[in-house]
Design a protein around this motif. Structure first.
Motif, mmCIF file in Angstrom:
data_model
loop_
_atom_site.group_PDB
_atom_site.id
_atom_site.type_symbol
_atom_site.label_atom_id
_atom_site.label_comp_id
_atom_site.label_asym_id
_atom_site.label_seq_id
_atom_site.Cartn_x
_atom_site.Cartn_y
_atom_site.Cartn_z
ATOM 1 N N ALA A 167 0.833 -1.202 0.000
ATOM 2 C CA ALA A 167 0.000 0.000 0.000
ATOM 3 C C ALA A 167 0.868 1.252 0.000
ATOM 4 O O ALA A 167 0.591 2.220 -0.708
ATOM 5 C CB ALA A 167 -0.930 0.003 1.211
ATOM 6 N N LEU A 168 1.938 1.218 0.771
ATOM 7 C CA LEU A 168 2.846 2.364 0.837
ATOM 8 C C LEU A 168 3.478 2.628 -0.529
ATOM 9 O O LEU A 168 3.555 3.781 -0.985
ATOM 10 C CB LEU A 168 3.917 2.102 1.885
ATOM 11 N N ALA A 169 3.914 1.569 -1.194
ATOM 12 C CA ALA A 169 4.524 1.730 -2.516
ATOM 13 C C ALA A 169 3.514 2.272 -3.521
ATOM 14 O O ALA A 169 3.856 3.106 -4.379
ATOM 15 C CB ALA A 169 5.090 0.391 -2.993
ATOM 16 N N ARG A 170 2.270 1.836 -3.420
ATOM 17 C CA ARG A 170 1.248 2.284 -4.367
ATOM 18 C C ARG A 170 0.819 3.723 -4.100
ATOM 19 O O ARG A 170 0.439 4.450 -5.021
ATOM 20 C CB ARG A 170 0.050 1.340 -4.320
ATOM 21 N N VAL A 171 0.853 4.124 -2.842
ATOM 22 C CA VAL A 171 0.637 5.546 -2.547
ATOM 23 C C VAL A 171 1.771 6.364 -3.153
ATOM 24 O O VAL A 171 1.550 7.414 -3.765
ATOM 25 C CB VAL A 171 0.543 5.785 -1.027
ATOM 26 N N ALA A 172 2.983 5.877 -3.002
ATOM 27 C CA ALA A 172 4.149 6.604 -3.506
ATOM 28 C C ALA A 172 4.113 6.757 -5.017
ATOM 29 O O ALA A 172 4.480 7.815 -5.555
ATOM 30 C CB ALA A 172 5.438 5.893 -3.082
ATOM 31 N N ASP A 173 3.647 5.709 -5.732
ATOM 32 C CA ASP A 173 3.637 5.813 -7.198
ATOM 33 C C ASP A 173 2.348 6.410 -7.749
ATOM 34 O O ASP A 173 2.194 6.547 -8.966
ATOM 35 C CB ASP A 173 3.938 4.452 -7.856
ATOM 36 N N GLY A 174 1.416 6.766 -6.863
ATOM 37 C CA GLY A 174 0.204 7.459 -7.286
ATOM 38 C C GLY A 174 -0.953 6.561 -7.665
ATOM 39 O O GLY A 174 -2.019 7.064 -8.031
ATOM 40 N N SER A 175 -0.804 5.233 -7.575
ATOM 41 C CA SER A 175 -1.911 4.352 -7.930
ATOM 42 C C SER A 175 -2.933 4.223 -6.800
ATOM 43 O O SER A 175 -4.042 3.728 -7.026
ATOM 44 C CB SER A 175 -1.396 2.973 -8.345
ATOM 45 N N LEU A 176 -2.572 4.654 -5.593
ATOM 46 C CA LEU A 176 -3.519 4.794 -4.484
ATOM 47 C C LEU A 176 -3.458 6.221 -3.973
ATOM 48 O O LEU A 176 -2.383 6.828 -3.929
ATOM 49 C CB LEU A 176 -3.171 3.844 -3.335
ATOM 50 N N ASP A 177 -4.619 6.748 -3.570
ATOM 51 C CA ASP A 177 -4.641 8.071 -2.945
ATOM 52 C C ASP A 177 -4.284 7.987 -1.466
ATOM 53 O O ASP A 177 -3.617 8.875 -0.924
ATOM 54 C CB ASP A 177 -6.031 8.709 -3.087
ATOM 55 N N LEU A 178 -4.752 6.915 -0.829
ATOM 56 C CA LEU A 178 -4.626 6.786 0.622
ATOM 57 C C LEU A 178 -4.374 5.332 0.958
ATOM 58 O O LEU A 178 -4.971 4.434 0.355
ATOM 59 C CB LEU A 178 -5.918 7.274 1.287
ATOM 60 N N GLY A 179 -3.490 5.085 1.916
ATOM 61 C CA GLY A 179 -3.191 3.715 2.291
ATOM 62 C C GLY A 179 -3.164 3.524 3.791
ATOM 63 O O GLY A 179 -2.673 4.389 4.519
ATOM 64 N N PHE A 180 -3.700 2.391 4.247
ATOM 65 C CA PHE A 180 -3.526 1.971 5.634
ATOM 66 C C PHE A 180 -2.182 1.242 5.686
ATOM 67 O O PHE A 180 -2.027 0.177 5.073
ATOM 68 C CB PHE A 180 -4.661 1.039 6.071
ATOM 69 N N VAL A 181 -1.232 1.821 6.383
ATOM 70 C CA VAL A 181 0.136 1.294 6.385
ATOM 71 C C VAL A 181 0.621 1.163 7.830
ATOM 72 O O VAL A 181 -0.098 1.466 8.774
ATOM 73 C CB VAL A 181 1.083 2.227 5.591
ATOM 74 N N ARG A 182 1.868 0.718 7.956
ATOM 75 C CA ARG A 182 2.498 0.701 9.274
ATOM 76 C C ARG A 182 3.847 1.394 9.174
ATOM 77 O O ARG A 182 4.518 1.333 8.144
ATOM 78 C CB ARG A 182 2.676 -0.740 9.770
ATOM 79 N N ALA A 203 -1.371 6.888 5.060
ATOM 80 C CA ALA A 203 -0.294 7.470 4.263
ATOM 81 C C ALA A 203 -0.858 8.061 2.981
ATOM 82 O O ALA A 203 -1.797 7.505 2.388
ATOM 83 C CB ALA A 203 0.763 6.420 3.937
ATOM 84 N N TRP A 204 -0.274 9.171 2.552
ATOM 85 C CA TRP A 204 -0.709 9.848 1.329
ATOM 86 C C TRP A 204 0.443 10.691 0.797
ATOM 87 O O TRP A 204 1.406 10.967 1.508
ATOM 88 C CB TRP A 204 -1.922 10.736 1.616
ATOM 89 N N ARG A 205 0.318 11.101 -0.434
ATOM 90 C CA ARG A 205 1.297 12.012 -1.020
ATOM 91 C C ARG A 205 0.820 13.442 -0.795
ATOM 92 O O ARG A 205 -0.298 13.804 -1.210
ATOM 93 C CB ARG A 205 1.459 11.767 -2.516
ATOM 94 N N PRO A 206 1.618 14.305 -0.188
ATOM 95 C CA PRO A 206 1.178 15.683 0.045
ATOM 96 C C PRO A 206 1.017 16.477 -1.253
ATOM 97 O O PRO A 206 0.307 17.494 -1.262
ATOM 98 C CB PRO A 206 2.292 16.271 0.918
ATOM 99 N N ASP A 207 1.639 16.006 -2.338
ATOM 100 C CA ASP A 207 1.493 16.716 -3.603
ATOM 101 C C ASP A 207 0.331 16.180 -4.438
ATOM 102 O O ASP A 207 0.137 16.605 -5.586
ATOM 103 C CB ASP A 207 2.789 16.658 -4.421
ATOM 104 N N ASN A 208 -0.457 15.272 -3.889
ATOM 105 C CA ASN A 208 -1.656 14.791 -4.584
ATOM 106 C C ASN A 208 -2.647 15.950 -4.692
ATOM 107 O O ASN A 208 -3.049 16.521 -3.677
ATOM 108 C CB ASN A 208 -2.270 13.627 -3.802
ATOM 109 N N PRO A 209 -3.073 16.322 -5.907
ATOM 110 C CA PRO A 209 -3.924 17.516 -6.049
ATOM 111 C C PRO A 209 -5.389 17.294 -5.703
ATOM 112 O O PRO A 209 -6.187 18.242 -5.753
ATOM 113 C CB PRO A 209 -3.773 17.848 -7.546
#
Length: 300
Positions: free
Chosen positions: A133-148, A272-278
């Motif tokens: 989930a963390l990797a997919r948030v990082a690459d933009g394929s997820l907006d939000l992830g439940f991570v650890r 987890a999320w990307r802060p630059d996600n618009p």
């Protein structure tokens, strides 16, 4: 055909008076008359019968009026939808989570989002291991992830929403099940059931770390894709496992949970999320999550 021509036509058709229509549109009458003539020229039909005393729709004008009203209504709906989306009241947010460990936090978030903004859609991507989930948030394929934690991907922000304790699950007739707390080193010769290696499971990674710290590598004899299956195999006597305290809601005949002896081993669950996600919708969901899933005092 310009939109302003349709707006002018609708005003004249509803007022049946050029002066009142011009006042309604906050414009002078001559430009309004010019727009109507231009519209009629484009359509190739006369829309109004007008003389010095009255204005009325022709049959072509009557036929044109209904569709124009629908166009203007649809445009108003589209405008409101776009503005709502810009405020984050409408839109779609993709969320990655892993089944059993999210059984408490995920419903709290989805219910809160639905109650606050019914126009927001949460698209769930289940069985997404925390590291995946963390990797997919990082690459933009997820907006939000439940991570650890820890967060290992650059460009990703996270907020802790829960702290979970590593515990031992074992067959209820196992000799160690008679203890209130199980020493990790007592598991050195036990067969383990665990998540697949290199699948991105933070629980698998934590299990290895805990066992190595106790002086041994866990001997994994069976792998399974989710906590429900792992715990069913444990209940069946295939082996033992280390899991997180949030999985204790999974109750099966022949299954026992015990705390680990010594200092508790804790895993921090986070969003987890990307802060630059618009996405404005994402920002709205994050704001709702602040209330629905507050950061535990211990983790602040």
């Amino acid at each position: 055909m310009e939109l302003r021509y349709l707006t002018s036509f609708l005003a004249v058709a509803e007022e049946l008076h050029f002066g009142r229509a011009a006042k309604r549109l906050q414009m002078a009458q001559p430009p309004l008359s010019q727009q109507i003539r231009q519209l009629e020229k484009e359509l190739g039909v006369q829309l109004f019968e007008r003389n010095t005393r009255s204005v009325r729709l022709t049959s072509a004008g009557e036929s044109f009026l209904g569709p124009v009203r629908r166009v203007m209504e649809d445009l108003d709906i589209a405008t409101k939808a776009a503005r709502a989306a810009g405020r984050g009241e409408y839109g779609r947010v993709t969320v990655g989570f892993a089944g059993a460990s999210s059984h408490e936090s995920l419903p709290l978030l989805t219910r809160a989002v639905r109650a606050a903004h019914p126009g927001l859609e949460l698209v769930m991507r289940g069985q997404t291991y925390a590291n995946v989930a963390l990797a997919r948030v990082a690459d933009g394929s997820l907006d939000l992830g439940f991570v650890r934690l820890p967060i290992t991907q650059p460009g990703v922000e996270a907020r802790v929403i829960d702290e979970e304790e590593m515990i031992c699950a074992l067959p209820s007739d196992h000799p160690l099940a008679r203890l209130d707390e199980v020493p990790v080193e007592a598991l050195a010769e036990e067969p383990f059931v665990s998540f697949p290696a290199n699948a991105g499971s933070s629980v698998r990674d934590a299990t290895v770390r805990v066992c190595v710290s106790a002086g041994f590598n866990p001997r994994v004899v069976q792998e399974a894709p989710d906590s429900y299956t792992i715990l069913a195999l444990v209940a069946a006597g295939v082996g033992v496992t280390l899991t997180v305290s949030s999985c204790q809601h999974i109750q099966q005949t022949g299954l026992a949970y015990r705390r680990l002896a010594g200092e508790p081993v804790r895993l921090q669950a986070a969003l987890a999320w990307r802060p630059d996600n618009p996405s404005a919708a994402l920002r709205t969901v994050l704001a709702i999550a602040e209330q629905a899933l507050p950061t535990p005092v211990r983790a602040q």
